[in-house]
Every structure is written in structure tokens, then in C-alpha cells.
Design a protein around this motif. Structure first.
Motif, PDB file in Angstrom:
ATOM      1  N   ASN A  17       0.902  -1.093  -0.190  1.00  0.00           N
ATOM      2  CA  ASN A  17      -0.057  -0.027  -0.046  1.00  0.00           C
ATOM      3  C   ASN A  17       0.724   1.216  -0.167  1.00  0.00           C
ATOM      4  N   LYS A  18       2.055   1.148   0.788  1.00  0.00           N
ATOM      5  CA  LYS A  18       2.756   2.353   0.887  1.00  0.00           C
ATOM      6  C   LYS A  18       3.583   2.498  -0.721  1.00  0.00           C
TER       7      LYS A  18
ATOM      8  N   GLU B 213       0.974   4.134  -2.982  1.00  0.00           N
ATOM      9  CA  GLU B 213       0.731   5.628  -2.621  1.00  0.00           C
ATOM     10  C   GLU B 213       2.047   6.382  -3.077  1.00  0.00           C
ATOM     11  N   SER B 214       3.276   5.825  -2.928  1.00  0.00           N
ATOM     12  CA  SER B 214       4.419   6.695  -3.465  1.00  0.00           C
ATOM     13  C   SER B 214       4.324   6.691  -4.966  1.00  0.00           C
TER      14      SER B 214
ATOM     15  N   ASN C 115       2.138   9.430  -6.360  1.00  0.00           N
ATOM     16  CA  ASN C 115       2.503  10.774  -5.834  1.00  0.00           C
ATOM     17  C   ASN C 115       3.742  11.008  -6.748  1.00  0.00           C
TER      18      ASN C 115
ATOM     19  N   GLU D  53       0.257  18.840  -3.533  1.00  0.00           N
ATOM     20  CA  GLU D  53      -0.128  17.560  -3.365  1.00  0.00           C
ATOM     21  C   GLU D  53      -1.100  17.197  -4.289  1.00  0.00           C
TER      22      GLU D  53
ATOM     23  N   THR E 294      -0.882  14.384  -9.118  1.00  0.00           N
ATOM     24  CA  THR E 294      -0.751  12.841  -9.044  1.00  0.00           C
ATOM     25  C   THR E 294      -0.586  12.227 -10.372  1.00  0.00           C
TER      26      THR E 294
ATOM     27  N   GLU F  86       8.622   7.914   2.442  1.00  0.00           N
ATOM     28  CA  GLU F  86       8.025   8.596   1.427  1.00  0.00           C
ATOM     29  C   GLU F  86       8.429   7.939   0.135  1.00  0.00           C
TER      30      GLU F  86
END
Length: 544
Positions: A144-145, A148-149, A152, A196, A199, A319
Motif C-alpha cells: 500500500n505504501k 501511494e508513493s 505521488n 499534493e 498526481t 515517502e
């Protein structure tokens, strides 16, 4: 009549011959006299094996799986094509020399290296520059991380993919892979849209919007604006424009890797190496991030070093999780917040214990914590301090920089494409290749340290590595003959698959891209490819 297309075997053979030329050049530059038999392997069957992995073992869910699959397909296909700017032969030569020096270290420590043969497969060497696309893992939170990375990072600001035309008709690329840097650049440009909100999903609209802003600036004016606000951008220069610039002249004047004796001599007996490899028992404190610095310390881990990676948060909190995973292979990780006095003191204690420290954050980043190079040397006068940043020790040494920036600013992108249509290289070679050069320099410094106790400072940079790709390509274009130090062999590699696997307490089953070299003196580097998070200090593996 057009010339018939070359076969895969012919292309790989040509790259193997280029690797031989570059191997000799690098050996001369580093003062290495190879002692062990070396083969560059050509096996056309690897093409079929590699191309099965476009979508196989893809760790991403939903549509991102197909985005990564598309990137994999493009990157893997290029491994079996001719290269306008050489990168595969450079990787093969650098990593084969790393194996040479590591084996010499094993011999110095009393290990059995008689009859050692070092093999480097050309296709697997090419794989090393696209490693981040091929890694696989099973841990749900980290999946999941990384998702997300990826969403982004892969946005309209991503200079690896998108170039913008400026008011004076030139092109510029942005390199702001941390949200904090992107926020600074967005503020400097005066974007109406919050940083932010840029994306992957809004890239099409955002590119048009950014182009409308970029078109108000001349190229070098915008480059300076980005650097002055703490971000990073690069004008797409030709090689000639780069070499005529003040910073380009300074970078080109430097050695590829500078190995400078410094500190105190303190010869010690590291003992006989274990089955883990020639660097077993040698402690490496890893103060690096993203790809280039971790690529260096990963090579040291591959040869058995105890590498301890320092992170502020846990692995799932990074991140840049999309870009980080591959560099963790073979390491332990410790969480330390330098704003906490006790944890800062813990880091200083680890510095005192280390044989090698690798560093790749922006120059001066750690000074405020009392962890500058001079501070580290005061804590451990005999340490090997190996560092890498973007612009070497030049007037730009304090500026941030990234691998695609180094390609664009040094003329590699225009050489690989054209001034009107610049094309970045395959994968992120200007992360991996300078990291491999730093590993080679560090191994040379370690060999010297074992011989006479010398401490050293080892430095290179992304832009100096970029300049070497120009130099290596020039060298091979001359059609030079090589002597008999190396051989070309037409046979399968020791690793039949694109990945090797390790079980990690933190990540479950990990599939890391297979190494490019195989050494008969140390035939099982896969045992060193684990990753464990949340350690308390240097921890040697149990012997196998």
C-alpha cells in the motif's frame, strides 16, 4: 538496401566486447591488476526468460500493475537492443572489477581463492540499471505504501518522463521526488493548484498547466529559480554546452572516483572470511537513501559485509517507498530520529564501531546534527568515508540533484535522442552506475586498509558518472582491440531466473533482481540478500 537486423546473440556479443574495453579502462583508472580469470557471458536464451516478467510477480494492485508492466516491457526490451549511449557494458565492467577486488580482499584475509573464476552475464548486467522495476514483495502494508508513493511520484513534475519548452525555445526538466521539494517548486512557480494535488491520475491536465507556466521563463532563469528555492531542475544541455559551463569543466576535471588517504592508520586483523563472503565481519553504516547510495552498500552486502541502514521511520513509512526497496537487499535497518538526543548518541556510537560509512544525502544535510564529515572523522579517525552526491565538489556542491537531472544536464539525454527530442537512458543508470563506481572505490580503499590500516575518503558523483558514460561510449566507438585479460563465453549464467529470493521478517518473501556476477570462490551470495527492519545495532548473520 537496408542492413539486416542483428540477432540477439550478435547484440549481446557486441556489448560483451565493449565490456572488455571498458573493463581495461576502469582497471587502469583504479590501478587494479586483475588476478582472477574473468568471463563475460553471452546467452541469447535470457531474452525469453526476461520477457516472461512483464506482468509476472508484480507487487502492485489495480491499474498501477499495468503501468509498471508497461515500464517493465519497455525497459526489458531495451536490454536486447543496441545502445546509443553505453550503459550495459559499463555495468558489466564495473561489477566484474568489484568481484576482482573483493576476491583479493578474501585472499588477504586468508580465504581460499585459488582458481577463482568470475563470470558476468551481459543481459543480467543490463538488468542492474532497471532493478527497481523488477523487485517483488508480499508484505501488505508495504504494498500500500509503495502504491501511494508511485501515485505521488509519477506526476507531471517527474523529469524522468516529461520535458517542458521554455520561452527561449530550450527544454527543461523538473526533479522534485520528495513532496517537500515539490511544494517549494510549486510555490516558486505560483501554481494555483496545491502541490499534493499533482498526481499520476491528473498528469494529462497538469502537464498542460505546467507548460503554460514554464513558457513564461527562459530556461536558465527557471533552472536557477528551482535551485534557489531548494528544489531541482535542469536545462536540457548538449554535451558541448555542459563541458563549456563552469560546473561542467569542474566535474570533468575530477577523477572518476577520488580515493584520498585521510585520518589515522590502524591496522587490524579482521580474521579469516566466512562462507558469507570476503567482507564478512566488516561493519558498514549506511547513511544513504533512494537508489545511488544504497546501490553502493548493497554491493558490499552482497560480498558479506554487515550493513546497517539508518532510517528515521520504519520501512513502511518511507515517502520514497517506490524507489527504495531494491537498495535494502542484504541489510539490516535501524530507526533513529536525530532530533532525539539519545538516538543521535546511538548513531554516534555506531559511527565509532563502523569500518565504512556510506553517505548520499544532500551535501551538508547532516551538519546540524554534528554528523558532518569532519565530525564523523573526529568520532572515528580510521573509518573509510564513502560519499556520493550530484555535482561533485564544485560551485554547485550544495545543490540537490537526481539521476535523471544528471542525464539531462550533462548531455546524455540529447546524445541518446536529439536536442529537439531528448531521450533518457534505460531505467535509472545514473543512480546505479555511480553507486557501483563508489562500491568499487570503497573496495579498493578496504583492500588498502586491510594491507596497512589506512583510512580514506572515497568520493564520486552522479554527474561524474554521467561524464564517464560519454567517455566509455567514445572509447568503444574507436573500435579498440583488447588484450587477453578477459574472455567471452557463450553459455548460461549461474542464475537461471531474473530474480533471487529471500525470506525477510519485515517483508515476507522478497524477490530481488539477480546479481550480474558469479564468483566460484564465494558461490552463494544469495544467502546475504535478506532484509530485516527494527534492529538495535550491527548484527552478523548466522553462519550457514
Amino acid at each position: 538496401m537496408s542492413k539486416p537486423e542483428k540477432t540477439t546473440e550478435q547484440i549481446l556479443t557486441e556489448k560483451a566486447k565493449q565490456a572488455q574495453v571498458i573493463y581495461e579502462d576502469l582497471a587502469r583508472r583504479f590501478g587494479i591488476e586483475p588476478k582472477y580469470k574473468t568471463e563475460f557471458l553471452v546467452d541469447a536464451a535470457t531474452e525469453k526468460v526476461f520477457k516472461k516478467n512483464y506482468l509476472a510477480e508484480n507487487p502492485f494492485p489495480h491499474f498501477i500493475k499495468f503501468v509498471l508492466g508497461k515500464l517493465r516491457k519497455k525497459a526489458v526490451n531495451k536490454l536486447f537492443e543496441q545502445e546509443k549511449v553505453l550503459q550495459t557494458p559499463v555495468v558489466a565492467a564495473a561489477l566484474t572489477l568489484c568481484a576482482q577486488v573483493a576476491t583479493e580482499i578474501g585472499a588477504l584475509r586468508g580465504g581460499s581463492t585459488d582458481g577463482a573464476v568470475i563470470s558476468s552475464d551481459i543481459a543480467f548486467a543490463g538488468l542492474q540499471a532497471i532493478r527497481l522495476y523488477l523487485a517483488n514483495h508480499t508484505e501488505p502494508k508495504f504494498k500500500n505504501k509503495r502504491l501511494e508513493s508511485a501515485v505521488n511520484v509519477d506526476n507531471a513534475f517527474n523529469g524522468s518522463f516529461y520535458k517542458y519548452k521554455t520561452k527561449d525555445g530550450r527544454y527543461i526538466s523538473f526533479h522534485v521526488y520528495y513532496q517537500s521539494q515539490q511544494e517549494k517548486l510549486a510555490a516558486a512557480l505560483g501554481t494555483k493548484k496545491p502541490s499534493e494535488k499533482f498526481t499520476l491520475l491528473s498528469t494529462g491536465r497538469d502537464r498542460k498547466y505546467l507548460q503554460s507556466l514554464v513558457g513564461k521563463y527562459d530556461a536558465e532563469e527557471l533552472e536557477e529559480l528551482a535551485f534557489s528555492c531548494g528544489a531541482c531542475a535542469s536545462v536540457l544541455r548538449t554535451r558541448e554546452e555542459w563541458e563549456e559551463s563552469e560546473v561542467g569543466k569542474a566535474v570533468n576535471a575530477m577523477p572518476l572516483v577520488n580515493i584520498q588517504p585521510v585520518g589515522e592508520k590502524n591496522k587490524r586483523d579482521y580474521g579469516k572470511p566466512t562462507v558469507r563472503g570476503p567482507l564478512s565481519g566488516i561493519k558498514v553504516l549506511d547513511l544513504t537513501h533512494i537508489i545511488a547510495g544504497p546501490a553502493c552498500s548493497r554491493i558490499l552486502a552482497e560480498y558479506g559485509a554487515d550493513v546497517l541502514l539508518v532510517r528515521r521511520g520504519k520501512f513502511v513509512e518511507q515517502e520514497q517507498a517506490m524507489l527504495e526497496l531494491d537498495g535494502w537487499a542484504g541489510k539490516n535497518s535501524i530507526q533513529l530520529d536525530f532530533k532525539e538526543p539519545e538516538q543521535l548518541e546511538k548513531c554516534k556510537q555506531l559511527i565509532r564501531e563502523a569500518d565504512v560509512i556510506t553517505y548520499s544525502y544532500q551535501n551538508g544535510c547532516m551538519d546540524k546534527f554534528g554528523l558532518s564529515e569532519e565530525d564523523i572523522r573526529a568520532l572515528n579517525p580510521n573509518v573509510i568515508y564513502s560519499n556520493l552526491f550530484c555535482f561533485s565538489d564544485t560551485v554547485w556542491k550544495q545543490r540537490p540533484g537526481w539521476a535523471p537531472c544528471a542525464e539531462d544536464i550533462t548531455g546524455l539525454s540529447t546524445r541518446n535522442g536529439s536536442k529537439e527530442n531528448p531521450v533518457n537512458l534505460n531505467g535509472v543508470p545514473l543512480d546505479y552506475i555511480p553507486g557501483f563506481f563508489l562500491a568499487l572505490g570503497t573496495l579498493c580503499a578496504l583492500k588498502k586498509k586491510i594491507e596497512d590500516g589506512s583510512a580514506a575518503k572515497v568520493t564520486t558523483s552522479l554527474t561524474r558518472g554521467a561524464c564517464y558514460l560519454h567517455e566509455a561510449t567514445d572509447l568503444c566507438e574507436k573500435g579498440l582491440e583488447v588484450d587477453t585479460k578477459t574472455e567471452i563465453a557463450f553459455k548460461p549464467f549461474a542464475y537461471p531466473h531474473i530474480r533471487v529470493y529471500a525470506h525477510s521478517p519485515s517483508l515476507g518473501l522478497i524477490g530481488f533482481p539477480s546479481p550480474a556476477t558469479y564468483n566460484t570462490a564465494y558461490p552463494d551470495p544469495v544467502m546475504n540478500m535478506r532484509f530485516e527492519d527494527g534492529r538495535e545495532g550491527f548484527t552478523a548473520q548466522k553462519e550457514v
